[in-house]
Design an enzyme around this catalytic site. Structure first.
Site, mmCIF file in Angstrom:
data_model
loop_
_atom_site.group_PDB
_atom_site.id
_atom_site.type_symbol
_atom_site.label_atom_id
_atom_site.label_comp_id
_atom_site.label_asym_id
_atom_site.label_seq_id
_atom_site.Cartn_x
_atom_site.Cartn_y
_atom_site.Cartn_z
ATOM 1 N N ARG A 35 0.963 -1.266 0.049
ATOM 2 C CA ARG A 35 0.180 0.037 0.103
ATOM 3 C C ARG A 35 1.030 1.125 0.014
ATOM 4 N NH1 ARG A 35 2.628 2.099 3.151
ATOM 5 N NH2 ARG A 35 2.790 1.605 5.401
ATOM 6 N N GLU A 41 -0.642 9.881 8.766
ATOM 7 C CA GLU A 41 0.520 9.079 9.119
ATOM 8 C C GLU A 41 0.628 9.032 10.550
ATOM 9 O OE1 GLU A 41 1.588 6.706 7.112
ATOM 10 O OE2 GLU A 41 2.238 8.121 5.753
ATOM 11 N N HIS A 42 0.740 8.015 11.357
ATOM 12 C CA HIS A 42 0.964 7.816 12.649
ATOM 13 C C HIS A 42 -0.407 7.999 13.443
ATOM 14 C CE1 HIS A 42 5.236 6.466 12.703
ATOM 15 N NE2 HIS A 42 5.466 7.317 11.555
ATOM 16 N N ASP A 44 -3.021 5.758 13.038
ATOM 17 C CA ASP A 44 -3.935 4.459 13.190
ATOM 18 C C ASP A 44 -3.640 3.911 14.636
ATOM 19 O OD1 ASP A 44 -1.150 3.557 12.699
ATOM 20 O OD2 ASP A 44 -1.748 2.155 11.224
ATOM 21 N N GLY A 139 8.994 0.414 3.122
ATOM 22 C CA GLY A 139 7.837 1.130 3.826
ATOM 23 C C GLY A 139 6.448 1.100 2.851
ATOM 24 N N SER A 141 4.887 -1.750 3.069
ATOM 25 C CA SER A 141 3.831 -2.603 3.774
ATOM 26 C C SER A 141 4.252 -4.014 2.963
ATOM 27 C CB SER A 141 2.575 -2.535 3.507
ATOM 28 O OG SER A 141 2.137 -1.534 4.650
ATOM 29 N N SER A 142 5.483 -4.416 2.693
ATOM 30 C CA SER A 142 5.420 -6.011 2.264
ATOM 31 C C SER A 142 5.462 -6.811 3.267
ATOM 32 C CB SER A 142 7.107 -5.759 1.629
ATOM 33 O OG SER A 142 8.114 -5.607 2.454
ATOM 34 N N ASP A 186 -1.958 -1.056 7.394
ATOM 35 C CA ASP A 186 -1.590 -1.718 6.337
ATOM 36 C C ASP A 186 -2.394 -3.118 6.012
ATOM 37 O OD1 ASP A 186 0.323 0.102 6.894
ATOM 38 O OD2 ASP A 186 1.791 -1.195 7.482
ATOM 39 N N LYS A 230 11.683 -2.804 9.513
ATOM 40 C CA LYS A 230 10.230 -2.769 10.587
ATOM 41 C C LYS A 230 10.789 -3.306 11.900
ATOM 42 C CE LYS A 230 5.997 -2.430 9.544
ATOM 43 N NZ LYS A 230 4.402 -3.215 9.344
HETATM 44 C C1 GLA Z 1 3.823 1.488 9.642
HETATM 45 C C2 GLA Z 1 2.704 0.934 10.504
HETATM 46 C C3 GLA Z 1 1.431 1.473 10.319
HETATM 47 C C4 GLA Z 1 1.302 2.883 10.550
HETATM 48 C C5 GLA Z 1 2.286 3.599 9.730
HETATM 49 C C6 GLA Z 1 2.660 4.924 10.177
HETATM 50 O O1 GLA Z 1 3.479 1.274 8.264
HETATM 51 O O2 GLA Z 1 2.545 -0.511 10.105
HETATM 52 O O3 GLA Z 1 0.554 0.548 11.250
HETATM 53 O O4 GLA Z 1 1.405 3.244 11.850
HETATM 54 O O5 GLA Z 1 3.775 2.821 10.193
HETATM 55 O O6 GLA Z 1 1.375 5.838 9.657
#
Ligand code: GLA
Length: 424
Positions: A35, A41-42, A44, A139, A141-142, A186, A230
């Site tokens: 995605r 951002e930050h 969720d 970044g 979301s793999s 994600d 991560k």
């Molecule tokens: C990572 C986390 C998400 C979100 C973003 C920041 O991708 O997996 O849940 O917190 O950072 O928005």
């Protein structure tokens, strides 16, 4: 060897599967997209909305169910070796950062979820081969896409189903097995996206509101070439921020406990005054002033980012719905500034990409994902796209060593469909 049919994966992957699994071929393909987060951002893990869309790049798992509880997974990429374990309610993790943990996370969670219905023999395992068109540690979301694709494969191998949102929620909780205190963005977009659409995602409870992306809005993804890990230091910085946000909220909650507004708050789960309750009840100007009056230093900065970013998501959704690209772009710029100055998750490389894109004619640009490396997302009008891409190629990539095809580090995102599993 039979020719590859659409959806079956290239013949070399089928062959690799057979070589790894005693000559037998896969029966199913599970795919889950990465995605790009457009804004929010930050937010969720603070219970505030996000606005991502699924990408055309994805994780693919060719698999076939086994008769026992063993999970046996090989990877199309050589750097990731064979991983084997038994599926159960308590699966010992590998050292932090090992890719096996992203396979184990959904397996353990689903074993727990279905413990009552599956009886003493538990869940059936599977043989699998993982491949990816998503750049690793970008970044994008793999890792969550891997969790979703694996979870979906395990469900299918056991003839089980879960409603999409329930599944996404379970997988978001499952991924904490890997040590990151992540939110649910994600997993929700990877599982629930609709082609041609972005989504505003709300949490507690999880909900997805689809928003069509106008065909003349171009979202460009540009990689810094710096890995967005991560695990390790980035994971610690991320988890640290989740703690700071909670601390800031506690202080503000304390200040408001006696106020008229929250007198009736008994502290029951539905009433606990979280960030979303604050945003619903107090206008953003007052909220920022409240923070400035009662918080200091880092806590003030984190608080200010979270509440203004939550507000920007709602404004951005409205702009997207009415096709107002300029407003959306300005909100992206404001988001980046807030992430850089208040949340302190940007980097010189991310700032450089954002500045170059804007100089090249972009409508807006910001870092996307957790930060500390990874990618920027850039909004451009179609007639300016060429100029934006040229500015990035000349200004950023020309003097850096891009190993591999340029389309992997600089591409136009296509809002894609969420995860699916198909019989081969
Ligand atoms: C990572 C986390 C998400 C979100 C973003 C920041 O991708 O997996 O849940 O917190 O950072 O928005």
């Amino acid at each position: 060897m039979e020719p590859a049919k659409s959806g079956r994966g290239p013949p070399d992957l089928l062959e690799a599967f057979r070589v790894a699994h005693e000559g037998k071929g896969p029966t199913h393909l599970s795919r889950a997209p990465g995605r790009v987060n457009l804004i929010g951002e930050h937010t969720d893990y603070n219970g505030l909305p996000v606005l991502p869309m699924a990408l055309q790049q994805e994780i693919r798992i060719l698999f076939s169910p086994r008769g026992d509880r063993e999970i046996r997974v090989v990877n199309g990429e050589r750097e990731f070796g064979l991983r084997e374990f038994s599926i159960s309610e308590n699966i010992p993790p590998d050292p932090s950062g090992d890719w096996a943990n992203y396979l184990k996370a959904p397996c353990q969670a689903l074993a727990r979820e279905f413990v009552a219905t599956q009886g003493p023999s538990g869940l059936r395992g599977l043989n699998a081969l993982v491949s990816s068109t998503l750049p690793v540690a970008s970044g994008l979301s793999s890792s969550s896409a891997l969790v979703i694709a694996m979870g979906q494969a395990v469900l299918k191998a056991n003839d089980l189903t879960l409603p999409t949102l329930e599944f996404a929620d379970a997988m978001a909780r499952a991924e904490r097995y890997t040590g990151t205190q992540g939110g649910g963005m994600d997993q929700a977009i990877s599982a629930g996206a609709r082609e041609g659409h972005a989504a505003r995602i709300e949490f507690d409870p999880l909900r997805i509101f689809e928003i069509p992306v106008p065909s003349d809005w171009c979202f460009v993804v540009a990689h810094t070439l710096v890995r967005a890990e991560k695990s390790g230091r980035a994971q610690e910085a991320y988890n640290q921020r989740t703690r700071e946000c909670r601390e800031a909220l506690e202080i503000v909650r304390g200040v408001l406990a006696d106020s008229e507004l929250f007198k009736g708050d008994t502290g029951s789960p539905g009433e606990v005054m979280g960030y979303s309750r604050l945003l619903e009840s107090i206008c953003i100007q007052e909220l920022v002033e409240l923070g400035e009056a009662h918080l200091k230093g880092v806590l003030l900065k984190r608080f200010r980012h979270v509440v203004t970013e939550g507000t920007r998501v709602y404004d951005a959704e409205q702009a997207l719905r009415r096709g107002d690209r300029l407003t959306f772009g300005l909100l992206m710029n404001a988001s980046h500034e807030s992430l850089r100055n208040d949340y302190e998750v940007s980097s010189p490389e991310l700032d450089a990409l954002v500045a170059l894109a804007l100089e090249g004619g972009a409508t807006g640009a910001r870092l996307t994902g957790a930060g500390f490396g990874g990618c920027a997302v850039i909004l451009s009008a179609p007639e300016r796209l060429k100029g934006v891409l040229t500015a990035l190629r000349e200004g950023y990539y020309r003097n850096r060593n891009v190993s591999g095809p340029m389309e992997e580090v600089l591409f136009v995102a296509q809002a894609s469909e969420g995860a699916t599993v198909t019989k081969l």
